[in-house]
Design a protein around this motif. Structure first.
Motif, PDB file in Angstrom:
ATOM      1  N   ASP A  59      -1.494  -9.535  -4.984  1.00  0.00           N
ATOM      2  CA  ASP A  59      -1.308 -10.532  -4.003  1.00  0.00           C
ATOM      3  C   ASP A  59      -1.636 -10.073  -2.391  1.00  0.00           C
ATOM      4  N   PHE A  60      -1.280  -9.073  -1.886  1.00  0.00           N
ATOM      5  CA  PHE A  60      -1.747  -8.478  -0.756  1.00  0.00           C
ATOM      6  C   PHE A  60      -3.340  -8.675  -0.466  1.00  0.00           C
ATOM      7  N   GLU A  61      -4.041  -8.324  -1.586  1.00  0.00           N
ATOM      8  CA  GLU A  61      -5.551  -8.221  -1.509  1.00  0.00           C
ATOM      9  C   GLU A  61      -5.906  -9.490  -1.219  1.00  0.00           C
ATOM     10  N   THR A  62      -5.364 -10.712  -1.978  1.00  0.00           N
ATOM     11  CA  THR A  62      -5.838 -11.981  -1.776  1.00  0.00           C
ATOM     12  C   THR A  62      -5.277 -12.471  -0.472  1.00  0.00           C
ATOM     13  N   LEU A  63      -4.299 -12.001   0.287  1.00  0.00           N
ATOM     14  CA  LEU A  63      -3.881 -12.380   1.596  1.00  0.00           C
ATOM     15  C   LEU A  63      -4.903 -11.959   2.578  1.00  0.00           C
ATOM     16  N   PHE A  64      -5.151 -10.689   2.419  1.00  0.00           N
ATOM     17  CA  PHE A  64      -6.026  -9.979   3.213  1.00  0.00           C
ATOM     18  C   PHE A  64      -7.458 -10.611   3.221  1.00  0.00           C
ATOM     19  N   GLU A  65      -7.998 -10.912   1.936  1.00  0.00           N
ATOM     20  CA  GLU A  65      -9.261 -11.654   1.975  1.00  0.00           C
ATOM     21  C   GLU A  65      -9.088 -13.010   2.878  1.00  0.00           C
ATOM     22  N   LYS A  66      -8.024 -13.681   2.890  1.00  0.00           N
ATOM     23  CA  LYS A  66      -8.057 -14.979   3.308  1.00  0.00           C
ATOM     24  C   LYS A  66      -7.786 -14.663   4.692  1.00  0.00           C
ATOM     25  N   ALA A  67      -7.114 -13.749   5.220  1.00  0.00           N
ATOM     26  CA  ALA A  67      -7.062 -13.410   6.669  1.00  0.00           C
ATOM     27  C   ALA A  67      -8.160 -12.737   7.389  1.00  0.00           C
ATOM     28  N   GLY A  68      -9.248 -12.388   6.485  1.00  0.00           N
ATOM     29  CA  GLY A  68     -10.392 -11.935   7.100  1.00  0.00           C
ATOM     30  C   GLY A  68     -10.217 -10.417   7.518  1.00  0.00           C
ATOM     31  N   VAL A  69      -9.338  -9.612   6.863  1.00  0.00           N
ATOM     32  CA  VAL A  69      -9.274  -8.179   7.189  1.00  0.00           C
ATOM     33  C   VAL A  69      -9.583  -7.281   5.896  1.00  0.00           C
ATOM     34  N   HIS A  70      -9.956  -6.013   6.410  1.00  0.00           N
ATOM     35  CA  HIS A  70     -10.347  -5.194   5.189  1.00  0.00           C
ATOM     36  C   HIS A  70      -9.342  -4.075   5.021  1.00  0.00           C
ATOM     37  N   LEU A  71      -8.944  -3.789   3.651  1.00  0.00           N
ATOM     38  CA  LEU A  71      -8.121  -2.891   3.197  1.00  0.00           C
ATOM     39  C   LEU A  71      -9.018  -1.590   3.348  1.00  0.00           C
ATOM     40  N   LEU A  72      -8.504  -0.555   3.914  1.00  0.00           N
ATOM     41  CA  LEU A  72      -9.281   0.826   3.877  1.00  0.00           C
ATOM     42  C   LEU A  72      -8.512   1.689   3.107  1.00  0.00           C
ATOM     43  N   ASP A  73      -7.333   1.755   3.027  1.00  0.00           N
ATOM     44  CA  ASP A  73      -6.619   2.804   2.335  1.00  0.00           C
ATOM     45  C   ASP A  73      -5.192   2.448   1.797  1.00  0.00           C
ATOM     46  N   ILE A  74      -4.830   3.015   0.592  1.00  0.00           N
ATOM     47  CA  ILE A  74      -3.505   2.863   0.068  1.00  0.00           C
ATOM     48  C   ILE A  74      -2.836   4.018  -0.285  1.00  0.00           C
ATOM     49  N   PHE A  75      -1.623   4.219   0.072  1.00  0.00           N
ATOM     50  CA  PHE A  75      -0.711   5.464  -0.226  1.00  0.00           C
ATOM     51  C   PHE A  75       0.504   4.877  -1.132  1.00  0.00           C
ATOM     52  N   GLY A  76       1.035   5.856  -1.951  1.00  0.00           N
ATOM     53  CA  GLY A  76       2.060   5.374  -2.493  1.00  0.00           C
ATOM     54  C   GLY A  76       3.461   5.990  -2.235  1.00  0.00           C
ATOM     55  N   ASP A  77       3.439   6.893  -1.176  1.00  0.00           N
ATOM     56  CA  ASP A  77       4.731   7.282  -0.563  1.00  0.00           C
ATOM     57  C   ASP A  77       4.698   7.685   0.611  1.00  0.00           C
ATOM     58  N   PHE A  78       5.826   8.035   1.340  1.00  0.00           N
ATOM     59  CA  PHE A  78       5.826   8.600   2.980  1.00  0.00           C
ATOM     60  C   PHE A  78       4.992   9.588   3.108  1.00  0.00           C
ATOM     61  N   LYS A  79       4.862  10.464   2.195  1.00  0.00           N
ATOM     62  CA  LYS A  79       3.833  11.711   2.251  1.00  0.00           C
ATOM     63  C   LYS A  79       2.434  11.444   2.308  1.00  0.00           C
ATOM     64  N   LEU A  80       2.236  10.192   2.132  1.00  0.00           N
ATOM     65  CA  LEU A  80       0.932   9.541   2.059  1.00  0.00           C
ATOM     66  C   LEU A  80      -0.046  10.119   0.772  1.00  0.00           C
ATOM     67  N   ARG A  81       0.677  10.142  -0.241  1.00  0.00           N
ATOM     68  CA  ARG A  81      -0.004  10.451  -1.652  1.00  0.00           C
ATOM     69  C   ARG A  81      -0.704   9.306  -2.403  1.00  0.00           C
ATOM     70  N   LYS A  82      -1.383   9.567  -3.324  1.00  0.00           N
ATOM     71  CA  LYS A  82      -2.151   8.517  -3.988  1.00  0.00           C
ATOM     72  C   LYS A  82      -1.140   7.243  -4.592  1.00  0.00           C
TER      73      LYS A  82
END
Length: 243
Positions: free
Chosen positions: A206-229
């Protein structure tokens, strides 16, 4: 007195009871998250950060203590009024709707702790992403820290009672029409209250769709506050860096 009105967050966040229910949130963890995030983004010393939906400003204050020039904005007038006591030369707070573009640009725009997806109007979610894009300077990064919906739905506690400051908060959680909903009822000061929190169950797609519509590029995704995968089944958070 049922306050599950269209803008549920406007009434509930402005009550003292909201802050009582959530007063034991783990701020050490939150501060660790901000340490990790600012290091990872390699923000310039004295860099400008916009904290969207900053609430009472606790995280803005912490980011400011790290040496950043911080502007905290929130829709709640009472929260901003409270936060203004912390203002200084490099820390400012304003009432602002995050679906509208703030008239300044920043090295980073943060939307932290699942402060997205409150709007019933789908269009406002896209407008928020577009606004973040407009608020970033040439080198700026947008950050949305959301719950990982898959994990939350899988681990939803249907019902419990949480007692804080002598108030028994009865909490019911369920998924309905694409929203994760929490009904909260309690008695306080001789009155019966009912509130409802509704957050849209956005997935990464859902976010990827919004990002595409807004013209922004997703650079990185993390799964917790320690910035793990990020793992779609087991990660507690969905933290997205974009520009």
């Amino acid at each position: 007195m049922n306050k599950s009105t269209e803008q549920w967050y406007a009434s509930w966040f402005d009550t003292p009871y909201y802050h009582i229910l959530y007063k034991d949130r783990d701020y050490d963890e939150a501060q660790g998250f901000m340490d990790n995030l600012t290091k990872y983004l390699n923000l310039p010393a004295g860099g400008k950060i916009l904290d969207l939906a900053c609430g009472k400003g606790r995280h803005s204050v912490y980011l400011n203590s790290l040496g950043y020039n911080v502007t905290g904005v929130d829709l709640s007038e009472q929260s901003i009024e409270y936060a203004k006591q912390f203002e200084n030369e490099t820390l400012k707070f304003n009432v602002h709707d995050m679906s509208k573009t703030y008239p300044d640009t920043f090295d980073a725009v943060f939307n932290l702790f699942t402060s997205f997806g409150y709007f019933d109007d789908e269009d406002c979610n896209l407008k928020t992403i577009k606004s973040i894009k407009a608020e970033l300077n040439e080198y700026g990064f947008g950050v949305i820290d959301f719950m990982n919906t898959n994990y939350v739905v899988e681990n939803l506690v249907a019902e419990d009672i949480k007692t804080v400051e002598g108030i028994d908060f009865h909490q019911k959680r369920y998924v309905e029409d694409g929203y994760i909903i929490k009904d909260i009822s309690f008695e306080a000061d001789g009155e019966q209250f009912e509130f409802q929190e509704r957050v849209k169950a956005f997935s990464l797609e859902d976010f990827e769709t919004l990002f595409e519509k807004a013209g922004v590029h997703l650079l990185d995704i993390f799964g917790d506050f320690k910035l793990r995968k990020f793992h779609s089944k087991t990660s507690e958070r969905l933290i997205m860096i974009f520009k």
